[in-house]
Design an enzyme around this catalytic site. Structure first.
Site, PDB file in Angstrom:
ATOM      1  CG  ASP A 261      64.373 -40.664  -4.221  1.00  0.00           C
ATOM      2  OD1 ASP A 261      64.781 -39.936  -3.289  1.00  0.00           O
ATOM      3  OD2 ASP A 261      64.637 -41.870  -4.304  1.00  0.00           O
TER       4      ASP A 261
ATOM      5  CG  HIS B 192      67.297 -40.891  -1.023  1.00  0.00           C
ATOM      6  ND1 HIS B 192      66.381 -41.489  -1.863  1.00  0.00           N
ATOM      7  CD2 HIS B 192      67.746 -41.873  -0.196  1.00  0.00           C
ATOM      8  CE1 HIS B 192      66.274 -42.772  -1.560  1.00  0.00           C
ATOM      9  NE2 HIS B 192      67.101 -43.029  -0.556  1.00  0.00           N
TER      10      HIS B 192
ATOM     11  CB  SER C 287      67.390 -46.246  -0.754  1.00  0.00           C
ATOM     12  OG  SER C 287      66.235 -45.721  -0.162  1.00  0.00           O
TER      13      SER C 287
END
Length: 651
Positions: A157, A226, A401
């Site tokens: 990520d 994120h 996600s």
């Protein structure tokens, strides 16, 4: 008037950023013998094919044993260059090195904070299916289980914030695979590559200057944090005051950075997948803690490219590693790498069980998990920084996600409970225990014409069903369900104590345990004269005192039938825990090796047998360790009205 030096540099950089990247892989000279093409020979072959295509092919870096990532300057006919390369007898394959991006959308409405001051409804995706029929049904499991000996889950990520309180004590050192300095945005470039051993997320916000330099960035945006959000959904410390809980309280995350400013590239992703699975990658140190599960909350539109990400997924699966990938947020066909053979593609549903309007769908999807919508988003770990990091916080997001990491966490718990099951067996049981899709009146069944809309999932469009963690874990558990958790997490401040519990544990005979013994081992110290941690046992609970000078240790709870669970405990003030400490604790747990001694390692205290105690509860009780109820009635009424209005606009 002359252009300034800075502006000229910006133009030059922008030209480089807009170049097309190709991956050229050459044939082996001897197809019967595996070999590595030496750098000088690789460059020689690149020079030869450059003459054939009539343009220089500057190498950005090598890829695999026989390939290179090259840059094609803007203004050239890329299709023509690819055709000429493919016709060259020395070339095995040619493919675009595509951009990959996160698969998340920021929540627009964020109603739950105002309507639910207790923050309990933030965990709707984990609640009992009787309370939230579209949830992943995790809270019933929390009555008896919060995760056993830690499973390593690699999160590929944007990197993580190592100082976030939710992740303290749950992060391994990891690696940064972002090779482009502009994307990397961390000031750690060596000139040849931006790769390094620090996967810290510096922020991926895009400024107007960034967008001018690289229009491929898409738009101006603030940093997403994120990777931190995704990691905290899988493993971490429960933050009850914020209504935010990880799914596996004992798992550990190996952060592998593949995304930065404006995303990343599939070649970096492919290398990172192999490294996370414990496979060798040119120019990168071996991974001392190969993952059992790889989470990919990212993607690129289009088909899977076998020569790049497809082969990496296949290699990981061949190594016995599961690859879980977000289906994508375009509301249409499934992205790569989720559509690669061997990947477990996860689509997103909302709080009503509908396929979320943004979620991709189709035959590659294996199952669904909650991804939320603007009225009922996902909540997790974040940061207030717009560009670089500022204050750690908790925020709302939606997207596939965040459906994917719930599946990854469930697989992590299942593997820890029954490591004898192969990856294929785990997947088979996962899919066999999904719940049937809900059917909401007023919405059509999902079909090829359902692009970008809410619709009722079918097995033809959304996989086998909805993730049910409680059913899955109980199905695969070959051993008893032994609890060991603390509602304050696995980090104890120096000189202080914390209470851990084995309440709710079930023995191998299926009997709820009334007592347990506790022990410590693998004590890591900064001062070898410091005493060991002390244990004060009362039934199924233990108060653990961590003296000054102790840095970390393993805590084990054992039932009368010998079944046990071990949790790594770190001793540090908030924001200062070290991933190296966790690595030392994990050595004897996941790699069957001797403990890594930092300063002085000692043997833990003798087991202490507890006394009788009542069993724990769920939904926020002392034994269940986390839960929550739905919003109060007035809040529900307002929320229902706003949700209905929102859906009218979205369908």
């Amino acid at each position: 008037m002359k252009l300034s030096g800075i502006f000229l540099a910006l133009i030059a950089f922008g030209a480089q950023a807009n170049n097309t990247r190709l991956v050229i892989q050459f044939k082996q000279t001897d197809p019967h013998r595996q070999s590595v093409l030496q750098s000088k020979d690789l460059q020689s072959r690149l020079d030869e094919v450059a003459k054939v295509v009539g343009t220089p092919l500057p190498s950005l870096r090598r890829f695999g044993n026989h390939g290179s990532v090259v840059s094609i300057p803007s203004g050239h006919n890329v299709d023509q260059i690819v055709q000429r390369l493919q016709s060259d007898p020395s070339v095995q394959s040619v493919a675009l090195d595509r951009r990959i991006r996160i698969r998340a959308q920021s929540s627009i409405v964020g109603l739950l904070n105002a309507l639910d001051p207790s923050h309990q409804a933030r965990s709707w995706n984990l609640q009992d299916k009787s309370t939230q029929p579209a949830s992943a049904n995790v809270f019933p499991l929390f009555t008896n289980h919060h995760g056993t000996s830690p499973t390593v889950v690699a999160v590929l990520d944007t990197g993580v914030r190592f100082d976030h309180p939710m992740l303290l004590g749950h992060l391994l050192p990891g690696y940064d695979f972002v090779s482009d300095a502009f994307n990397g945005n961390d000031g750690q470039s060596t000139g040849a590559s931006d790769r390094d051993a620090d996967p810290t997320d510096p922020g991926d916000g895009v400024s107007a200057t960034d967008l001018a330099a690289d229009p491929g960035c898409g738009s101006v945006s603030s940093s997403s944090w994120h990777g931190t959000f995704t990691a905290g959904m899988i493993a971490g410390n429960p933050i009850a005051s914020e209504g935010v809980f990880p799914m596996d309280w004992n798992a550990v995350v190996e952060p592998v950075r593949v995304l930065g400013k404006c995303g990343g590239y599939t070649t970096d992703l492919a290398d990172a997948i192999r490294w996370a699975a414990g496979l060798s990658v040119n120019g990168v140190p071996a991974n001392p803690y190969p993952a059992k599960i790889i989470n990919l909350s990212l993607g690129a539109s289009g088909a899977c490219v076998n020569a790049i990400e497809g082969q990496a997924v296949a290699d990981a699966r061949a190594a016995g590693v599961l690859v879980v990938a977000a289906a994508g947020n375009n509301g249409g066909s499934v992205d790569t790498p989720a559509n690669c053979p061997g990947a477990l593609a996860v689509a997103a549903t909302d709080q009503q069980g509908l396929k979320s309007s943004y979620s991709n769908f189709g035959s590659p999807v294996a199952l669904t998990a909650p991804g939320g919508d603007s009225a009922y988003p996902m909540w997790g770990a974040g940061n207030t920084g717009i560009a670089g990091p500022l204050t750690n916080t908790y925020s709302a997001k939606i997207g596939t996600s965040f459906a994917a990491p719930q599946v990854s966490a469930a697989l992590a718990m299942a593997h820890a409970l029954n490591p004898s099951l192969s990856s294929d067996q785990l997947v088979a049981q996962l899919l066999a225990t999904t719940r049937p899709f809900l059917s909401t009146s007023g919405y059509p069944a999902c079909s090829t014409s359902s692009t970008g809309t809410f619709c009722n999932c079918t097995t033809a469009t959304c996989g086998s069903g909805m993730l049910d963690v409680d059913q899955f874990i109980r199905r695969v558990s070959a051993a008893p369900l032994v609890n060991l958790y603390s509602n304050s997490g696995t980090v104890i401040p120096p000189g202080q104590s914390s209470q851990f519990s084995a309440q709710g544990s079930i023995s191998s005979q299926g009997v709820v345990a009334s007592s347990a013994s506790f022990s410590i081992s693998n004590v890591q110290k900064s001062d070898f004269t410091a005493p060991d941690p002390t244990l004060s046992v009362s039934g199924l609970d233990v108060n653990v005192m961590a003296p000054q000078g102790v840095q970390a240790f393993n805590l084990t709870a054992t039932l009368g039938d010998g079944s046990s669970v071990t949790a790594p405990i770190t001793v540090a003030t908030a924001g200062s825990t070290s991933p190296t400490l966790l690595a030392g604790l994990l050595s004897p747990l996941v790699n069957n090796t001797d403990a890594i001694s930092l300063v002085g390692a000692t043997t833990g205290t003798n087991p202490a047998v507890g006394e009788n105690s009542t069993t724990g509860g769920s939904n926020g009780s002392t034994g269940g360790g986390g839960g929550g109820s739905s919003p109060a009635l007035p809040g529900l009424v307002i929320l229902a009205v706003l949700l209905a209005l929102y859906r009218c606009r979205s369908t």
